[in-house]
Scaffold this motif. Structure first.
Motif, PDB file in Angstrom:
ATOM      1  N   THR A 149       0.850  -1.193   0.000  1.00 37.91           N
ATOM      2  CA  THR A 149       0.000   0.000   0.000  1.00 37.91           C
ATOM      3  C   THR A 149       0.882   1.238   0.000  1.00 37.91           C
ATOM      4  OG1 THR A 149      -1.660  -1.184   1.320  1.00 37.91           O
ATOM      5  CG2 THR A 149      -1.855   1.220   1.207  1.00 37.91           C
ATOM      6  N   ARG A 150       0.556   2.197  -0.861  1.00 36.95           N
ATOM      7  CA  ARG A 150       1.340   3.432  -0.861  1.00 36.95           C
ATOM      8  C   ARG A 150       0.953   4.271   0.352  1.00 36.95           C
ATOM      9  NH1 ARG A 150       1.542   7.466  -5.962  1.00 36.95           N
ATOM     10  NH2 ARG A 150      -0.599   7.906  -5.260  1.00 36.95           N
ATOM     11  N   LEU A 151       1.941   4.536   1.187  1.00 34.84           N
ATOM     12  CA  LEU A 151       1.696   5.257   2.440  1.00 34.84           C
ATOM     13  C   LEU A 151       1.770   6.760   2.264  1.00 34.84           C
ATOM     14  CD1 LEU A 151       1.357   5.085   5.583  1.00 34.84           C
ATOM     15  CD2 LEU A 151       3.864   5.142   5.710  1.00 34.84           C
ATOM     16  N   LEU A 152       2.790   7.227   1.537  1.00 35.37           N
ATOM     17  CA  LEU A 152       2.971   8.669   1.384  1.00 35.37           C
ATOM     18  C   LEU A 152       3.783   8.964   0.132  1.00 35.37           C
ATOM     19  CD1 LEU A 152       6.147   9.478   2.374  1.00 35.37           C
ATOM     20  CD2 LEU A 152       5.179   8.752   4.552  1.00 35.37           C
ATOM     21  N   SER A 153       3.720  10.208  -0.296  1.00 32.12           N
ATOM     22  CA  SER A 153       4.492  10.678  -1.447  1.00 32.12           C
ATOM     23  C   SER A 153       5.045  12.057  -1.111  1.00 32.12           C
ATOM     24  CB  SER A 153       3.610  10.748  -2.698  1.00 32.12           C
ATOM     25  OG  SER A 153       4.368  11.114  -3.832  1.00 32.12           O
ATOM     26  N   VAL A 154       6.344  12.240  -1.329  1.00 31.63           N
ATOM     27  CA  VAL A 154       7.021  13.495  -0.989  1.00 31.63           C
ATOM     28  C   VAL A 154       7.553  14.140  -2.260  1.00 31.63           C
ATOM     29  CG1 VAL A 154       8.931  14.546   0.277  1.00 31.63           C
ATOM     30  CG2 VAL A 154       7.632  12.671   1.308  1.00 31.63           C
ATOM     31  N   GLN A 155       7.219  15.408  -2.449  1.00 35.66           N
ATOM     32  CA  GLN A 155       7.688  16.166  -3.603  1.00 35.66           C
ATOM     33  C   GLN A 155       8.884  17.031  -3.225  1.00 35.66           C
ATOM     34  OE1 GLN A 155       6.303  16.106  -6.699  1.00 35.66           O
ATOM     35  NE2 GLN A 155       4.486  14.874  -6.253  1.00 35.66           N
ATOM     36  N   LYS A 156       9.742  17.317  -4.205  1.00 34.88           N
ATOM     37  CA  LYS A 156      10.844  18.255  -3.991  1.00 34.88           C
ATOM     38  C   LYS A 156      10.270  19.644  -3.731  1.00 34.88           C
ATOM     39  CE  LYS A 156      13.259  19.694  -7.481  1.00 34.88           C
ATOM     40  NZ  LYS A 156      14.204  19.777  -8.611  1.00 34.88           N
ATOM     41  N   THR A 157      10.840  20.365  -2.765  1.00 30.78           N
ATOM     42  CA  THR A 157      10.378  21.711  -2.420  1.00 30.78           C
ATOM     43  C   THR A 157      11.556  22.669  -2.397  1.00 30.78           C
ATOM     44  OG1 THR A 157      10.672  21.369  -0.030  1.00 30.78           O
ATOM     45  CG2 THR A 157       8.553  20.691  -0.991  1.00 30.78           C
ATOM     46  N   ARG A 158      11.259  23.926  -2.095  1.00 38.04           N
ATOM     47  CA  ARG A 158      12.343  24.915  -1.981  1.00 38.04           C
ATOM     48  C   ARG A 158      13.244  24.603  -0.788  1.00 38.04           C
ATOM     49  NH1 ARG A 158       9.354  30.675  -2.418  1.00 38.04           N
ATOM     50  NH2 ARG A 158       7.684  29.449  -1.472  1.00 38.04           N
ATOM     51  N   ALA A 159      12.667  23.997   0.240  1.00 41.92           N
ATOM     52  CA  ALA A 159      13.473  23.627   1.414  1.00 41.92           C
ATOM     53  C   ALA A 159      14.314  22.389   1.142  1.00 41.92           C
ATOM     54  CB  ALA A 159      12.562  23.389   2.612  1.00 41.92           C
ATOM     55  N   ILE A 160      13.879  21.573   0.161  1.00 41.89           N
ATOM     56  CA  ILE A 160      14.620  20.363  -0.205  1.00 41.89           C
ATOM     57  C   ILE A 160      14.943  20.454  -1.686  1.00 41.89           C
ATOM     58  CG2 ILE A 160      14.623  17.851  -0.195  1.00 41.89           C
ATOM     59  CD1 ILE A 160      12.307  17.970   1.811  1.00 41.89           C
ATOM     60  N   ASN A 161      16.165  20.851  -2.000  1.00 42.13           N
ATOM     61  CA  ASN A 161      16.539  21.079  -3.397  1.00 42.13           C
ATOM     62  C   ASN A 161      16.516  19.798  -4.224  1.00 42.13           C
ATOM     63  OD1 ASN A 161      16.963  23.825  -2.976  1.00 42.13           O
ATOM     64  ND2 ASN A 161      19.045  23.474  -2.239  1.00 42.13           N
ATOM     65  N   ALA A 162      16.928  18.697  -3.619  1.00 41.79           N
ATOM     66  CA  ALA A 162      16.938  17.409  -4.324  1.00 41.79           C
ATOM     67  C   ALA A 162      16.671  16.295  -3.316  1.00 41.79           C
ATOM     68  CB  ALA A 162      18.273  17.185  -5.022  1.00 41.79           C
ATOM     69  N   LEU A 163      15.850  15.338  -3.700  1.00 40.80           N
ATOM     70  CA  LEU A 163      15.547  14.195  -2.842  1.00 40.80           C
ATOM     71  C   LEU A 163      16.488  13.049  -3.197  1.00 40.80           C
ATOM     72  CD1 LEU A 163      11.657  14.337  -2.922  1.00 40.80           C
ATOM     73  CD2 LEU A 163      13.067  14.554  -0.881  1.00 40.80           C
ATOM     74  N   THR A 164      17.758  13.223  -2.827  1.00 43.85           N
ATOM     75  CA  THR A 164      18.730  12.172  -3.146  1.00 43.85           C
ATOM     76  C   THR A 164      18.522  10.931  -2.288  1.00 43.85           C
ATOM     77  OG1 THR A 164      20.305  13.165  -1.605  1.00 43.85           O
ATOM     78  CG2 THR A 164      20.461  13.825  -3.917  1.00 43.85           C
ATOM     79  N   PHE A 165      18.008  11.111  -1.075  1.00 48.61           N
ATOM     80  CA  PHE A 165      17.829   9.978  -0.161  1.00 48.61           C
ATOM     81  C   PHE A 165      16.679  10.296   0.776  1.00 48.61           C
ATOM     82  CE2 PHE A 165      18.636   7.875   3.908  1.00 48.61           C
ATOM     83  CZ  PHE A 165      18.838   6.560   3.520  1.00 48.61           C
ATOM     84  N   LEU A 166      15.765   9.345   0.947  1.00 46.53           N
ATOM     85  CA  LEU A 166      14.657   9.501   1.899  1.00 46.53           C
ATOM     86  C   LEU A 166      14.330   8.141   2.484  1.00 46.53           C
ATOM     87  CD1 LEU A 166      11.436  11.590   1.624  1.00 46.53           C
ATOM     88  CD2 LEU A 166      11.247   9.134   2.122  1.00 46.53           C
ATOM     89  N   ARG A 167      14.079   8.126   3.790  1.00 42.92           N
ATOM     90  CA  ARG A 167      13.752   6.865   4.448  1.00 42.92           C
ATOM     91  C   ARG A 167      12.814   7.119   5.613  1.00 42.92           C
ATOM     92  NH1 ARG A 167      17.136   2.944   7.831  1.00 42.92           N
ATOM     93  NH2 ARG A 167      18.381   4.777   8.215  1.00 42.92           N
TER      94      ARG A 167
END
Length: 406
Positions: A297-315
């Protein structure tokens, strides 16, 4: 204290943090007996997991730090025996026990709450006989075999040929060994799947920190990166069952049909698949019932924002107390709360830690590293041996004395 019924004392102790219980062991023999009882230790751990209490986070940087999950304010240096300063890895946690790596030959298990420490026996990494090859990247994993109530460390060492200059090339072979805490010994796994040869890619694993096995459902999980040259266009999840000590197939989630990097995590004991799409956005999937493909089941989805320039790693790391938020580790640099209802994020500031880190969640527990029965039997055997030596000295002395008289 003596006027209180023991069941009342036990019920109160269930609700106390581990460090308090460790201090209370010195109050009286009955208290010590209650707190050391295996049934109490198991029930206290189950309550901690159920109520999400006694949670802590280990920060892995140049040094190891510990942060209380309820506060998430200040990181405190983690002290442990054989600490040699920088370079120690915490490559896994299970039921309050941490698996530590100081060097390839120096591994240990440590309970930060009780400060019990056990150094693992050295097991050499042996290249295949008759071939000219060298040891390369080493994967580690740690978890519990629930069936036998044993804790195991898994080490997968990859080899490549001495004349192999391209780290992206084909590797020669793998050696897989499993350490059993109950037996205090290593065992070599001989039945290895062919795909292990293609599991490692230099930049993929080193930059994204995918060398640590993720425990869920009694299985340790790693990610096998895509191999375009072999027709493998997407990453795959690789599993190792701690009970059967065999590699197993893991059902994959139906991520969007486009290129992505895959990572694995564990959330509240469930396996997570983290799909990273060109560092623009990240989907986190949860396998709610282990081994069942349809339970992804897809729990969440995170988009790149101005506070996060690149989503190189997320856990994802852990749910909040009321399961309405998820704590995320992003880019090995920051923590953020993700609100599951509003789908908004909020930064978490933790003082005292390094600017770059990896995180490992552990629950404070009284779970012993040493088998108390085995230790007591060993001490009893040592006492018996000492008595035998003393008797022999006495008999030798008396024998010499009689000879002198004669």
């Amino acid at each position: 204290m003596s006027k209180l019924p023991m069941d009342v004392i036990t019920d109160v102790c269930y609700r106390l943090p581990v460090k308090t219980l460790v201090r209370f062991k010195s109050l009286s023999k009955p208290c010590c007996s209650v707190i050391d009882d295996p049934d109490f230790i198991r029930a206290h751990l189950n309550r901690s997991n159920r109520t999400r209490s006694n949670l802590n986070i280990i920060l892995r940087g140049l040094h190891l730090y510990s942060v209380e999950f309820d506060a998430l304010d200040t990181a405190i240096p983690l002290e442990y025996p054989l600490s040699n300063g920088a370079g120690t890895e915490a490559f896994g946690s299970c039921n309050g026990l941490l698996a530590l790596r100081m060097t390839e030959k120096s591994l240990a298990l440590y309970n930060p709450s009780t400060r019990e420490f056990r150094r693992l026996p050295v097991s050499q990494i042996d290249p295949p006989p008759g071939e000219s090859c060298k040891s390369g990247y080493v994967f580690y994993g740690f978890g519990q075999d629930v069936k036998t109530d044993d804790y195991k460390v898994v080490r997968m060492a990859q080899f490549n040929k001495d004349d192999e200059e391209d780290d992206e090339g084909y590797f020669f072979d793998y050696e897989v060994k499993v350490y059993s805490l109950k037996n205090d010994s290593w065992r070599k796994i001989t039945e290895l799947p062919h795909y292990l040869r293609f599991m490692f890619q230099f930049f993929y694993h080193l930059l994204h920190r995918r060398g640590y096995g993720v425990l869920a459902g009694g299985v340790l999980h790693w990610v096998m990166p895509p191999r375009i040259e072999l027709g493998m266009r997407t990453s795959r999840i690789v599993g190792f069952d701690l009970t059967t000590e065999k590699f197993v197939k893991v059902p994959q989630p139906e991520c969007a049909d486009r290129n992505y990097l895959l990572d694995v995590a564990a959330l509240d004991g469930c396996l997570c698949a983290v799909c990273n799409y060109n560092q623009e956005f990240v989907d986190v999937w949860v396998m709610k019932e282990y081994g069942m493909k349809e339970s992804w089941t897809r729990l969440l989805s995170v988009q790149k924002t101005r506070a996060i320039n690149a989503l190189t790693f997320l856990r994802p790391l852990a749910y909040s107390k009321y399961r309405d938020k998820v704590l995320l580790e992003i880019n090995n640099q920051k923590f953020m709360w993700y609100d599951l209802q509003s789908k908004k994020m909020r930064s978490v500031k933790i003082g005292g830690s390094s600017t770059s880190f990896g995180a490992e969640v552990y629950v404070g527990s009284l779970v012993p590293i040493e088998d108390r029965k085995r230790v007591e039997n060993q001490k009893q055997n040592e006492r018996e041996e000492q008595k035998k030596r003393n008797r022999k000295k006495r008999d030798d002395f008396l024998s010499q004395g009689f000879k002198l008289v004669l």
